[in-house]
Write a protein that holds these residues in place. Sequence first.
Motif, short mmCIF file in Angstrom:
data_model
loop_
_atom_site.label_atom_id
_atom_site.label_comp_id
_atom_site.label_asym_id
_atom_site.label_seq_id
_atom_site.Cartn_x
_atom_site.Cartn_y
_atom_site.Cartn_z
N PRO A 154 4.38 -23.88 -68.07
CA PRO A 154 5.31 -23.10 -67.25
C PRO A 154 5.30 -21.62 -67.62
CG PRO A 154 6.50 -24.10 -69.07
CD PRO A 154 5.04 -24.47 -69.27
N TYR A 155 5.84 -20.79 -66.73
CA TYR A 155 6.11 -19.39 -67.10
C TYR A 155 7.52 -19.35 -67.67
CZ TYR A 155 7.66 -14.59 -66.70
OH TYR A 155 8.19 -13.37 -66.98
N GLU A 156 7.68 -18.86 -68.89
CA GLU A 156 9.01 -18.81 -69.50
C GLU A 156 9.45 -17.39 -69.86
OE1 GLU A 156 9.32 -21.60 -72.75
OE2 GLU A 156 9.22 -23.32 -71.40
N GLY A 157 8.57 -16.42 -69.68
CA GLY A 157 8.97 -15.03 -69.96
C GLY A 157 8.72 -14.60 -71.39
N PRO A 158 8.78 -13.28 -71.63
CA PRO A 158 8.38 -12.70 -72.93
C PRO A 158 9.21 -13.16 -74.12
CG PRO A 158 8.83 -10.97 -71.30
CD PRO A 158 9.14 -12.27 -70.64
N LYS A 159 10.43 -13.64 -73.86
CA LYS A 159 11.28 -14.05 -75.00
C LYS A 159 10.99 -15.48 -75.45
CE LYS A 159 14.96 -10.79 -74.96
NZ LYS A 159 14.66 -9.92 -73.81
N SER A 160 10.23 -16.22 -74.66
CA SER A 160 9.96 -17.62 -75.00
C SER A 160 9.18 -17.72 -76.31
CB SER A 160 9.14 -18.26 -73.87
OG SER A 160 8.67 -19.52 -74.30
N LEU A 190 3.32 -23.42 -75.64
CA LEU A 190 2.67 -23.93 -74.43
C LEU A 190 3.37 -23.41 -73.17
CD1 LEU A 190 1.81 -27.53 -75.68
CD2 LEU A 190 0.22 -25.65 -75.26
N ALA A 191 3.67 -22.12 -73.18
CA ALA A 191 4.27 -21.47 -71.99
C ALA A 191 3.67 -20.09 -71.84
CB ALA A 191 5.79 -21.36 -72.16
N PHE A 192 3.58 -19.65 -70.57
CA PHE A 192 3.16 -18.26 -70.33
C PHE A 192 4.34 -17.34 -70.60
CE2 PHE A 192 0.26 -20.46 -67.24
CZ PHE A 192 -0.93 -20.08 -67.83
N LYS A 193 4.02 -16.19 -71.21
CA LYS A 193 5.05 -15.19 -71.48
C LYS A 193 4.98 -14.07 -70.44
CE LYS A 193 5.11 -17.64 -75.32
NZ LYS A 193 3.89 -18.43 -75.15
N PHE A 194 3.80 -13.84 -69.86
CA PHE A 194 3.63 -12.74 -68.89
C PHE A 194 2.96 -13.19 -67.60
CE2 PHE A 194 3.68 -10.96 -73.17
CZ PHE A 194 4.74 -10.07 -73.05
N TYR A 195 2.13 -14.22 -67.65
CA TYR A 195 1.42 -14.66 -66.43
C TYR A 195 2.40 -15.45 -65.56
CZ TYR A 195 -1.85 -16.60 -63.15
OH TYR A 195 -2.47 -16.93 -61.97
N ASP A 196 2.87 -14.78 -64.52
CA ASP A 196 3.86 -15.36 -63.62
C ASP A 196 3.23 -15.28 -62.22
OD1 ASP A 196 6.06 -16.10 -62.21
OD2 ASP A 196 7.30 -14.36 -62.75
N ALA A 197 2.56 -16.36 -61.81
CA ALA A 197 1.67 -16.34 -60.63
C ALA A 197 2.32 -15.73 -59.40
CB ALA A 197 1.18 -17.75 -60.35
N GLY A 246 2.95 -4.88 -54.59
CA GLY A 246 2.92 -5.45 -53.23
C GLY A 246 2.20 -6.77 -53.05
N LYS A 247 1.63 -7.32 -54.12
CA LYS A 247 1.04 -8.66 -53.92
C LYS A 247 1.21 -9.52 -55.17
CE LYS A 247 -3.82 -7.51 -54.82
NZ LYS A 247 -5.17 -7.43 -54.33
N PRO A 248 1.19 -10.84 -54.98
CA PRO A 248 1.45 -11.72 -56.12
C PRO A 248 0.38 -11.61 -57.20
CG PRO A 248 1.21 -13.00 -54.08
CD PRO A 248 0.93 -11.58 -53.75
N MET A 249 0.85 -11.81 -58.42
CA MET A 249 -0.06 -11.74 -59.58
C MET A 249 -1.29 -12.64 -59.39
SD MET A 249 1.29 -12.12 -63.44
CE MET A 249 2.08 -10.62 -63.91
N ARG A 250 -1.11 -13.81 -58.79
CA ARG A 250 -2.24 -14.73 -58.63
C ARG A 250 -3.36 -14.09 -57.80
NH1 ARG A 250 -0.41 -19.67 -57.08
NH2 ARG A 250 1.76 -19.16 -56.77
N GLU A 251 -2.98 -13.19 -56.88
CA GLU A 251 -4.01 -12.53 -56.06
C GLU A 251 -4.69 -11.37 -56.80
OE1 GLU A 251 -2.74 -11.52 -52.07
OE2 GLU A 251 -1.78 -13.49 -51.90
#
Length: 438
Positions: free
Chosen positions: A12-18, A22-29, A35-40
């Motif tokens: 999961p994405y849990e943010g920088p404080k997590s 086993l979590a993303f701290k910055f990759y939030d798709a 103007g466009k989603p991180m996944r793009e």
Amino acid sequence: MSEIFANIPTIPYEGPKSTNPLAFKFYDADRIVLGKPMREHLPVAMAWWHNLCACGTDIFGRETADKSFGAEKGTMEHAKAKVDAGFEFMQKLGLRYFCFHDVDLVPEADDIKETNRRLDEISDYILEKMKGTDIRCLWGTANLTGNPRYMNGAASSNSADVFCFAAAQVKKALDLTVKLGGRGYVFWGGREGYETLLNTDVKFEQENIAALMHMAVDYGRSIGFTGDFYIEPKPKEPMKHQYDFDAATAIGFLRQYGLDKDFKLNIEANHATLAGHTFQHDLRIAAINGMLGSIDANQGDLFLGWDTDEFSYDVYETTMCMLEVIKAGGLTGGFNFDAKTRRPSYTPEDMFHAYILGMDAFALGLLKAAAIIEDGRIDRFVAERYASYKTGVGARIRSGETTLEELAAYADKLGKPDLPGSGRQEYLESIVNCLLFS
Ligand code: XUL
Ligand code: CO
């Protein structure tokens, strides 16, 4: 089918404080950036070879990681187990692409006909797996380095028979890339170079490399491949000197042989630094020539003279990378993690930690690059730095209307120019630091 990474959840994405490893701290798709989603912004890909095949060997030591995935290695069952593991891995991390060499997919047989039959079988299996997922092939390639027949190169080999085997592998790898819907096809000239000029006809070898590339373009287009071909520059290793030394050299080669319409570059961070450049330098050179196609996302160790293929953690470097990518308008390819865990990081958890590190490092780079662009001070400074070309004699130089005589007369009249203005490097570096750490 039973899970292979049973103790690992979907990340999961849990943010920088997590503090959850086993979590993303910055990759939030889904996060919108410029103007466009991180996944793009970040079409992220798994490298089949490092993630599913490499087991931690180095020239002094045997395997440390077990990547049998419950099957006997060297069998087609194992090849299929790698597909199962790879798809579970990509789905748990939200990776939408994979990259492969032919020999990553199946054990190579003695006879190329049998290897190709195995490739047909495994690609059917991969295609079946792709159904119902949004996972796609980013690019395919042929391994033209590992087999002893390529000791003197593939298209650059002194042996025409060896050239034919390289051609056969490229043809099959293109078939597979098209079958799996690949966006690109890569040539990394791993042994296209020389050990000594005493036995080498450089011009002859380069002409042969170009000939193979032209045949690949003709064949690829004839079977419906509409994507980009890429050269992946690297200056050395395994050869003492490799012809695709860096971005500038590869661009010159592509133009010289009329390949520049079909090819772009796949820039790898660690290859740029091996060439004595920064990663950002090779990205910039590719971008200003309209040839920034795809990226092999990794990091080298500047103390070591070889390709260490580490997962990126240097946010300064990923920020400069993302600045180049954003300014180039994005990639036709994506970010392939051509990276491996260190030899002592041998557990399945380490594979996930590595991708979390890499994806977070590029996500953070994206956020910081966006902050630099939105801040605007650096772009304004650069525009202002060249302001003398906006009017007067500068504008005439830019528009090509002037002559040496006119400029010499101008200089005579001026007598002495003012100094060109401070480059303000330290000021600009402090802006970057403020934006990185605020
Ligand atoms: C080797 C390398 C290759 C290419 C694909 O240094 O980077 O894995 O990316 O052949
Ligand atoms: Co690479």
